[in-house]
Write a protein that holds these residues in place. Sequence first.
Motif, PDB file in Angstrom:
ATOM      1  N   MET A 181      63.410  -2.885   8.111  1.00 20.90           N
ATOM      2  CA  MET A 181      62.636  -2.079   9.051  1.00 20.90           C
ATOM      3  C   MET A 181      62.075  -0.834   8.392  1.00 20.90           C
ATOM      4  O   MET A 181      60.912  -0.473   8.582  1.00 20.90           O
ATOM      5  CB  MET A 181      63.492  -1.722  10.264  1.00 20.90           C
ATOM      6  N   ALA A 204      58.117  -0.063   7.110  1.00 25.46           N
ATOM      7  CA  ALA A 204      57.419   1.122   7.618  1.00 25.46           C
ATOM      8  C   ALA A 204      56.826   1.939   6.464  1.00 25.46           C
ATOM      9  O   ALA A 204      55.704   2.456   6.565  1.00 25.46           O
ATOM     10  CB  ALA A 204      58.371   1.980   8.444  1.00 25.46           C
ATOM     11  N   PRO A 257      62.437   4.445  11.286  1.00 26.90           N
ATOM     12  CA  PRO A 257      61.186   3.791  10.875  1.00 26.90           C
ATOM     13  C   PRO A 257      59.967   4.181  11.704  1.00 26.90           C
ATOM     14  O   PRO A 257      58.863   4.360  11.160  1.00 26.90           O
ATOM     15  CB  PRO A 257      61.520   2.302  11.030  1.00 26.90           C
ATOM     16  N   GLN A 258      60.145   4.343  13.014  1.00 31.06           N
ATOM     17  CA  GLN A 258      59.008   4.655  13.885  1.00 31.06           C
ATOM     18  C   GLN A 258      58.425   6.043  13.616  1.00 31.06           C
ATOM     19  O   GLN A 258      57.309   6.342  14.021  1.00 31.06           O
ATOM     20  CB  GLN A 258      59.437   4.547  15.353  1.00 31.06           C
ATOM     21  N   MET A 259      59.191   6.896  12.939  1.00 32.57           N
ATOM     22  CA  MET A 259      58.732   8.265  12.661  1.00 32.57           C
ATOM     23  C   MET A 259      57.979   8.383  11.344  1.00 32.57           C
ATOM     24  O   MET A 259      57.328   9.407  11.092  1.00 32.57           O
ATOM     25  CB  MET A 259      59.936   9.217  12.636  1.00 32.57           C
ATOM     26  N   THR A 304      54.566  10.352  10.395  1.00 31.46           N
ATOM     27  CA  THR A 304      54.266  11.283  11.481  1.00 31.46           C
ATOM     28  C   THR A 304      54.728  12.682  11.054  1.00 31.46           C
ATOM     29  O   THR A 304      55.535  12.827  10.127  1.00 31.46           O
ATOM     30  CB  THR A 304      54.984  10.898  12.783  1.00 31.46           C
TER      31      THR A 304
END
Length: 290
Positions: free
Chosen positions: A17, A21, A125-127, A130
């Motif tokens: 994951m 990313a 991972p989603q960050m 950003t």
Amino acid sequence: MSQPLPLPPVSVLGLGMMGSALAAALLKAGHPVTVWNRSAARTGPLVAQGATPAGTVTGAVAASPLVIVCLTTNDNVTETLADTDLTGRTLVNLTNGTPAQARDLAARAGKQGAAYIDGGIMAVPQMIATPAAYILYSGDEQAYETHRPTLAALGGTQWVGTDPGRAALHDLSLLTGMYGMVIGLAQAFALIRTEDVTATEFAEPLHAWVSAMLSGLIPEMATAIDSGQHLTDVSSLGINQAAFRNFLATYDDQGVSSELFVPFQKLLDRSVEEGHAADGLSRLVDLLKK
């Protein structure tokens, strides 16, 4: 009008994951990206985004001057790169590990002809890519400065020193604070749910209380630790030692396990036994040193 120079290529080894990313962020930033994973099927989504798949580790390493590794453990990193020629490459290891492992990998990489940078990812991972994400780096400073513009595609960059183990030390220390907080939150929710109070109902006052305490407690503890001055006019270890038994008794009465907090009572007991009853909680840092 002159055309912008092409961005340098990057190879990414490990497409879990987090690795996926990282590779996706580099592709989005415009870098040519070569990807490798032990299970080749995981390269598919990134190939669809423009990545080049490598059938072997050797092929992936040969494709780029900068090689980013994000595997499960540092043992996997050692095994994966054991027979690979790293001459002229910069190896950026973003695998979670210990400071000692990072220093060992730096020595191994040097023997294989590579500059070594260790990293600690302070993001999920989603960050990645950003403003909320940042990565700690340590090791070969010249290599870091050379590749810093590329690494910035992943998130903020924070240099913490030339000792290769320093990034892992910072990483694990920050995560220790997080896990300690999770332990406290889990115990708090478990306790409140023993009666007719929902977790959602309790979340707002819990958040407000913890946030208020942390905003003052962290800088105050840091000052006390650095100065060695642990006396307090807020809440002494003696008071905490006496009061904390009520927590353990309540957990027992309410049917909640006390296994996460019994060690804290033992540490408080030792602090008083060793003559620190008048000191604040910052004194516990000294007691935790072996």
